[in-house]
Design an enzyme around this catalytic site. Sequence first.
Site, PDB file in Angstrom:
ATOM      1  N   SER A 241       1.070  -1.262  -0.147  1.00  0.00           N
ATOM      2  CA  SER A 241      -0.037   0.022   0.055  1.00  0.00           C
ATOM      3  C   SER A 241       0.754   1.141   0.102  1.00  0.00           C
ATOM      4  O   SER A 241       2.169   1.167  -0.016  1.00  0.00           O
ATOM      5  CB  SER A 241      -0.678  -0.091   1.188  1.00  0.00           C
ATOM      6  OG  SER A 241       0.023   0.285   2.311  1.00  0.00           O
ATOM      7  N   LYS A 242       0.243   2.414  -0.012  1.00  0.00           N
ATOM      8  CA  LYS A 242       0.909   3.642  -0.006  1.00  0.00           C
ATOM      9  C   LYS A 242       2.021   3.716   1.048  1.00  0.00           C
ATOM     10  O   LYS A 242       3.080   4.467   0.799  1.00  0.00           O
ATOM     11  CB  LYS A 242      -0.039   4.913  -0.019  1.00  0.00           C
ATOM     12  CG  LYS A 242      -0.803   4.825  -1.176  1.00  0.00           C
ATOM     13  CD  LYS A 242      -1.266   6.478  -1.381  1.00  0.00           C
ATOM     14  CE  LYS A 242      -1.563   6.630  -2.666  1.00  0.00           C
ATOM     15  NZ  LYS A 242      -2.977   7.656  -2.709  1.00  0.00           N
ATOM     16  N   ARG A 243       1.708   2.834   2.353  1.00  0.00           N
ATOM     17  CA  ARG A 243       2.375   3.213   3.357  1.00  0.00           C
ATOM     18  C   ARG A 243       3.796   2.744   3.088  1.00  0.00           C
ATOM     19  O   ARG A 243       4.911   3.129   3.672  1.00  0.00           O
ATOM     20  CB  ARG A 243       1.680   2.339   4.567  1.00  0.00           C
ATOM     21  CG  ARG A 243       2.086   2.649   5.899  1.00  0.00           C
ATOM     22  CD  ARG A 243       1.301   1.924   6.799  1.00  0.00           C
ATOM     23  NE  ARG A 243       0.944   0.422   6.237  1.00  0.00           N
ATOM     24  CZ  ARG A 243       1.895  -0.402   6.300  1.00  0.00           C
ATOM     25  NH1 ARG A 243       2.944  -0.520   6.934  1.00  0.00           N
ATOM     26  NH2 ARG A 243       1.492  -1.703   6.121  1.00  0.00           N
ATOM     27  N   HIS A 244       4.098   1.725   2.116  1.00  0.00           N
ATOM     28  CA  HIS A 244       5.408   1.459   1.744  1.00  0.00           C
ATOM     29  C   HIS A 244       6.236   1.947   1.017  1.00  0.00           C
ATOM     30  O   HIS A 244       7.146   1.668   0.514  1.00  0.00           O
ATOM     31  CB  HIS A 244       5.198  -0.121   0.936  1.00  0.00           C
ATOM     32  CG  HIS A 244       4.677  -1.311   2.146  1.00  0.00           C
ATOM     33  ND1 HIS A 244       3.316  -1.723   1.841  1.00  0.00           N
ATOM     34  CD2 HIS A 244       5.072  -2.074   3.039  1.00  0.00           C
ATOM     35  CE1 HIS A 244       3.127  -2.633   2.748  1.00  0.00           C
ATOM     36  NE2 HIS A 244       4.161  -2.732   3.595  1.00  0.00           N
ATOM     37  N   GLY A 245       5.759   3.142   0.592  1.00  0.00           N
ATOM     38  CA  GLY A 245       6.616   4.081  -0.116  1.00  0.00           C
ATOM     39  C   GLY A 245       6.178   4.332  -1.569  1.00  0.00           C
ATOM     40  O   GLY A 245       6.206   5.160  -2.053  1.00  0.00           O
TER      41      GLY A 245
END
Length: 469
Positions: A241-245
Amino acid sequence: MSVVTRFPPSPTGFMHIGNARTALYNWLYAKHNGGKMLFRIEDTDRARHSEEAVVAIVNGLKWLELDWDGEIVSQFERQARHAEVARTLLEKGHAYYCYCTPEELTEMRERAKAEGRPPVYDRRWRDKNADGKPLNGVNPVVRIKAPLTGETAVNDHVQGNVRVANEQLDDFIILRSDGTPTYMLSVVVDDHDMGVTHVIRGDDHLNNTPRQMCIINAMGWPVPEYGHLPMILGPDGAKMSKRHGAASVEEYRDMGYLPEALRNYLLRLGWSHGDDEIISTAQAIEWFGLDHVQKAAARFDFAKLESLNAHYIQNADNARLLELIGPFLQKRHDLSIGGDDTAQKRLLAGMDELKKRAKTLLQLTDEGAFYAKKIPYSFDEKARQTLNESGEILKILYSSLSALNFFTAAEIEATCKKIAEDHAGGKLGKVAMPLRAALTGTAVSPSIFHAAEIFGREETLARLKFSGS
Ligand code: GLU
């Protein structure tokens, strides 16, 4: 039968990396089999719909160099056709009108829960043959008559034989009370009308498949082949997800990855061909099949992607690389090389050396930017410090290089070695570092002797002078 695959993303505003892999596998499967890949936008969610979101997906596919056959199909524009199929199902007795209010449905669910039954619709309108006219102000929905006994088997090319007892399918809604089709109906009708033979998609849709087969069977249509791909996980094991960069294709483009490197990486992320890691697109087309897609979710490995990218950068055509770094030079260094022939020539001449070292186009850009800079340029802290400590060496460099007969990398290096022996206790770095700092304004670059040759005597001396010698 010729193979027809499809890529039907919902336009969310960006192209998720998982979608990119789904598109790649569909594309490869079609190409491998001499078939077609169709492209449909599942744009029925009008509340959240925007044209930019569609453009983002189209650009993502184009950047990945995955072409599709025919026109882009809009699912929204086909809603009348979906409703027509719902009517056919009603006529054939495979669907029925249901007038349950939201309150009744809630009550039904709660009672089922209290009695320990699965909270599904209790089929109370199934055999009433209602005519569809409003009743007490309620417009009906249309529900499918799912089979009550037996089981539905999905012979999935990736997941194997997946079986579901039909009583679990529920008489799900195919047409809402406002007459709009549900996703479950739309996807089946579109796939059928588009002649799709192979449905290759994320395994988050595996649960939908027996329901979709229920509609297909009720219509008497051929059931397509299925292949449900495992999810892509981030390095920490959570869904990417976006959280992984970097969850979207655009982000990989902006981080300086080449499309062929991302394709190769995504290909291997979930599929294998022996121990092969570097697989060209032509080989991928030749070898790809669903039989070697792995069942387990795959973890994203940025280091592996980077090393593939380095490989593809090294093998890329220099003129193409020059074109690709143009926008990055502008954005990161405020350098416009479009009309600057000198900068372009220097970058091209230096490209073989630059690309050997670069893991991404950003690195290529940053390490090559000095070729495009003009006097007066700035110095980073390290370069400034080196220059401050090397006043005498810089003066000697200036006069020795002025006197050189042949301004070639070999001669320049020999001169620097001589200076090092005579003035720096034989330490070449004491000469090469100030030369690098002066010519590039930084402390990192490929062979500075080669760079000096590319600049030529005049520019090299001008830069040495500008740097304080
Ligand atoms: N629109 C769906 C998605 O983006 C794909 C549906 C399908 O492949 O059947 O997840």
